[in-house]
Design an enzyme around this catalytic site. Sequence first.
Site, mmCIF file in Angstrom:
data_model
loop_
_atom_site.group_PDB
_atom_site.id
_atom_site.type_symbol
_atom_site.label_atom_id
_atom_site.label_comp_id
_atom_site.label_asym_id
_atom_site.label_seq_id
_atom_site.Cartn_x
_atom_site.Cartn_y
_atom_site.Cartn_z
ATOM 1 N N ASN A 1 0.817 -1.214 0.000
ATOM 2 C CA ASN A 1 0.000 0.000 0.000
ATOM 3 C C ASN A 1 0.849 1.262 0.000
ATOM 4 O O ASN A 1 2.043 1.187 0.240
ATOM 5 C CB ASN A 1 -0.922 -0.035 1.225
ATOM 6 N N ASP B 1 -7.295 -6.690 -1.902
ATOM 7 C CA ASP B 1 -8.261 -7.744 -1.563
ATOM 8 C C ASP B 1 -9.615 -7.202 -1.110
ATOM 9 O O ASP B 1 -10.558 -7.965 -0.916
ATOM 10 C CB ASP B 1 -7.692 -8.663 -0.479
ATOM 11 N N TYR C 1 -14.013 1.383 2.499
ATOM 12 C CA TYR C 1 -13.151 2.571 2.627
ATOM 13 C C TYR C 1 -13.872 3.860 2.236
ATOM 14 O O TYR C 1 -13.406 4.954 2.578
ATOM 15 C CB TYR C 1 -11.879 2.415 1.776
HETATM 16 P P1 NAD Z 1 4.576 -5.358 8.265
HETATM 17 O O1 NAD Z 1 5.274 -4.095 8.662
HETATM 18 O O2 NAD Z 1 4.250 -6.355 9.297
HETATM 19 O O3 NAD Z 1 5.457 -6.124 7.175
HETATM 20 C C1 NAD Z 1 6.112 -5.514 6.142
HETATM 21 C C2 NAD Z 1 7.475 -6.154 5.937
HETATM 22 O O4 NAD Z 1 8.080 -5.489 4.835
HETATM 23 C C3 NAD Z 1 8.446 -5.983 7.117
HETATM 24 O O5 NAD Z 1 8.993 -7.207 7.480
HETATM 25 C C4 NAD Z 1 9.499 -5.034 6.591
HETATM 26 O O6 NAD Z 1 10.793 -5.275 7.115
HETATM 27 C C5 NAD Z 1 9.443 -5.333 5.111
HETATM 28 N N1 NAD Z 1 9.975 -4.272 4.253
HETATM 29 C C6 NAD Z 1 9.897 -2.927 4.408
HETATM 30 N N2 NAD Z 1 10.502 -2.305 3.390
HETATM 31 C C7 NAD Z 1 10.978 -3.279 2.578
HETATM 32 C C8 NAD Z 1 11.706 -3.257 1.352
HETATM 33 N N3 NAD Z 1 12.064 -2.121 0.785
HETATM 34 N N4 NAD Z 1 12.013 -4.450 0.774
HETATM 35 C C9 NAD Z 1 11.661 -5.608 1.353
HETATM 36 N N5 NAD Z 1 10.981 -5.689 2.517
HETATM 37 C C10 NAD Z 1 10.635 -4.530 3.111
HETATM 38 O O7 NAD Z 1 3.276 -4.912 7.472
HETATM 39 P P2 NAD Z 1 1.916 -5.722 7.210
HETATM 40 O O8 NAD Z 1 0.848 -5.134 8.064
HETATM 41 O O9 NAD Z 1 2.147 -7.154 7.283
HETATM 42 O O10 NAD Z 1 1.587 -5.285 5.709
HETATM 43 C C11 NAD Z 1 2.458 -5.560 4.633
HETATM 44 C C12 NAD Z 1 2.019 -4.826 3.390
HETATM 45 O O11 NAD Z 1 0.914 -5.477 2.773
HETATM 46 C C13 NAD Z 1 1.555 -3.387 3.626
HETATM 47 O O12 NAD Z 1 1.958 -2.570 2.561
HETATM 48 C C14 NAD Z 1 0.054 -3.524 3.642
HETATM 49 O O13 NAD Z 1 -0.569 -2.301 3.400
HETATM 50 C C15 NAD Z 1 -0.098 -4.501 2.522
HETATM 51 N N6 NAD Z 1 -1.401 -5.180 2.428
HETATM 52 C C16 NAD Z 1 -2.140 -4.932 1.331
HETATM 53 C C17 NAD Z 1 -3.348 -5.555 1.163
HETATM 54 C C18 NAD Z 1 -4.153 -5.266 -0.049
HETATM 55 O O14 NAD Z 1 -5.159 -5.877 -0.260
HETATM 56 N N7 NAD Z 1 -3.759 -4.330 -0.908
HETATM 57 C C19 NAD Z 1 -3.820 -6.432 2.123
HETATM 58 C C20 NAD Z 1 -3.035 -6.675 3.225
HETATM 59 C C21 NAD Z 1 -1.814 -6.045 3.364
HETATM 60 C C1 G6P Z 2 -7.563 -4.612 3.750
HETATM 61 C C2 G6P Z 2 -7.112 -3.680 2.668
HETATM 62 C C3 G6P Z 2 -5.611 -3.532 2.690
HETATM 63 C C4 G6P Z 2 -5.166 -3.038 4.034
HETATM 64 C C5 G6P Z 2 -5.656 -3.954 5.104
HETATM 65 C C6 G6P Z 2 -5.379 -3.206 6.397
HETATM 66 O O1 G6P Z 2 -7.137 -5.901 3.479
HETATM 67 O O2 G6P Z 2 -7.493 -4.112 1.398
HETATM 68 O O3 G6P Z 2 -5.218 -2.657 1.685
HETATM 69 O O4 G6P Z 2 -3.767 -2.952 4.117
HETATM 70 O O5 G6P Z 2 -7.046 -4.183 5.003
HETATM 71 O O6 G6P Z 2 -5.572 -4.000 7.414
HETATM 72 P P1 G6P Z 2 -5.076 -3.659 8.884
HETATM 73 O O7 G6P Z 2 -5.696 -4.791 9.593
HETATM 74 O O8 G6P Z 2 -3.577 -3.665 8.814
HETATM 75 O O9 G6P Z 2 -5.636 -2.332 9.242
HETATM 76 MN MN MN Z 3 -6.365 -2.782 -0.094
#
Ligand code: NAD
Ligand code: G6P
Ligand code: MN
Length: 441
Positions: free
Chosen positions: A147, A171, A263
């Site tokens: 994100n 998702d 959202y």
């Molecule tokens: P988190 O902080 O637990 O994990 C992120 C990981 O990325 C960490 O281990 C960190 O060290 C690593 N990281 C940071 N910069 C990096 C880089 N340049 N290269 C490689 N690794 C790197 O975060 P989280 O809550 O688990 O979320 C992870 C990501 O997934 C976020 O961007 C979140 O918004 C995204 N996400 C998106 C969706 C979606 O549907 N679009 C759903 C769920 C999570």
């Molecule tokens: C949904 C969205 C993601 C977002 C996540 C946040 O899955 O599609 O884009 O990162 O929720 O969840 P959290 O539990 O970290 O607030």
């Molecule tokens: Mn999302």
Amino acid sequence: MKKYNVCIVGGGSTYTLGFLKSFARMQNEFPLNKLVLFDIDADRQKPIGQYGDIMFAERYPELDFSYTTDPKEAYEGMDFIFMQMRAGGLKMRQQDEHIPLSMGKIGQETCGAGGMAYGMRSCKDMIAAIYDIRKYAPDAWVLNYSNPAAIVAEALRREFPNDTRILNICDQPENVVRSTSRLLGCNWEDLDPVYFGLNHYGWFTHIYDRKTGEDLLPKVREIVKEKGFLPQDAEQRDQSWLDTYGFVKTMLEDFPDYLPNTYDGYYLYPEYKASHLDPNFTRADEVMAGRESRVFKECAEIIKEGKLGDKFDAISDAHAEMMIKVAEAIAFNTNERFILIVENNGAICNMQDDAMVEVVCELGINGPRPMRVGNIDQFYLGLLVQQVSAEKLLVDAFFEHSYKKALMAFTLNRLVNDAKVARKLLDALIEANGDMWPELK
Ligand code: NAD
Ligand code: G6P
Ligand code: MN
């Protein structure tokens, strides 16, 4: 059957355990040869990697599993790269949420000022990561859901205009479809949605019954009016998510045309939302106290015992499953439908061609084929053009190092909406982000 090589970027993410379990569960439908976790933070990734070593030895012994901080080791020979990095980590997410709220504006992971702050960090790190990936894996499919996906997608579109194997996905539309199926008492895969919008800002115009073709939206409206709206996996959700889903009822009462993405609540009710968020304990705090500590506790327990045994919990992970099914659609050229983030090019007829929009697509080996939505009504068009303009101006600010463009982006975002507040917020976020942002002049 071919076996695939997959890398997960952000191996230390709180979502990785869900992926490891899902890859093990789905080994017959999507067989892997090699799975590599990559992270820039070796210490954070290590327990997740150790969990994987134990789990796969029991459940998937032929899989070549490893974890690394070396890009060459991570990317070489990969077919699919799943990207889930969080630039700046959860500590910076906390700043993104707390700073705007301290000024009376919504602080949220992807929406408003916080989302734009995260956007600046993500553009920088995602672009650098994709250059590394292309050095070692020029043909790999990059499935990005890091994100804020809308802003990242716009930046990647500009930096890598000829790279047709970068796909941006979220998702949440599927989560809303799954939640709707719970309400209707049917299987979510029996629903055939029509959707338009931007990432984290869209609406379902129809929810068809895949078998009969009936539009179930009127029925959904009636049920939500009576019973409210819940996530499909409500039993595993924190209170803040239950509130966010519950708010769909209010949105449907005020704007009954379409079923909203959860959202949308931030954009439609910014003052109400800001006044109901706790500036000292936001979602980032809840995630750190909840999901993050649960994941690392689970790893510590398994590492201590050295075996998984019957602790391979049966609860499925919708997020990981969706992303793996996206890879399957490409690998097996299924042309299955997903709601994806793609360049508009006429899909929403009355929006600019170069907007990154979120619509239903057929997905196969040659990438996504967006399905045409047609013209959208003035209310939705007005909201979306304002937001797409804010996102584009922010990405201009990123590439041009322009303070002026950043100020415009912040001012135009509905969740800021005032130039004086925009300037105050921007200055505070520049200070908090230091060199995680490009220098703005
Ligand atoms: P988190 O902080 O637990 O994990 C992120 C990981 O990325 C960490 O281990 C960190 O060290 C690593 N990281 C940071 N910069 C990096 C880089 N340049 N290269 C490689 N690794 C790197 O975060 P989280 O809550 O688990 O979320 C992870 C990501 O997934 C976020 O961007 C979140 O918004 C995204 N996400 C998106 C969706 C979606 O549907 N679009 C759903 C769920 C999570
Ligand atoms: C949904 C969205 C993601 C977002 C996540 C946040 O899955 O599609 O884009 O990162 O929720 O969840 P959290 O539990 O970290 O607030
Ligand atoms: Mn999302």
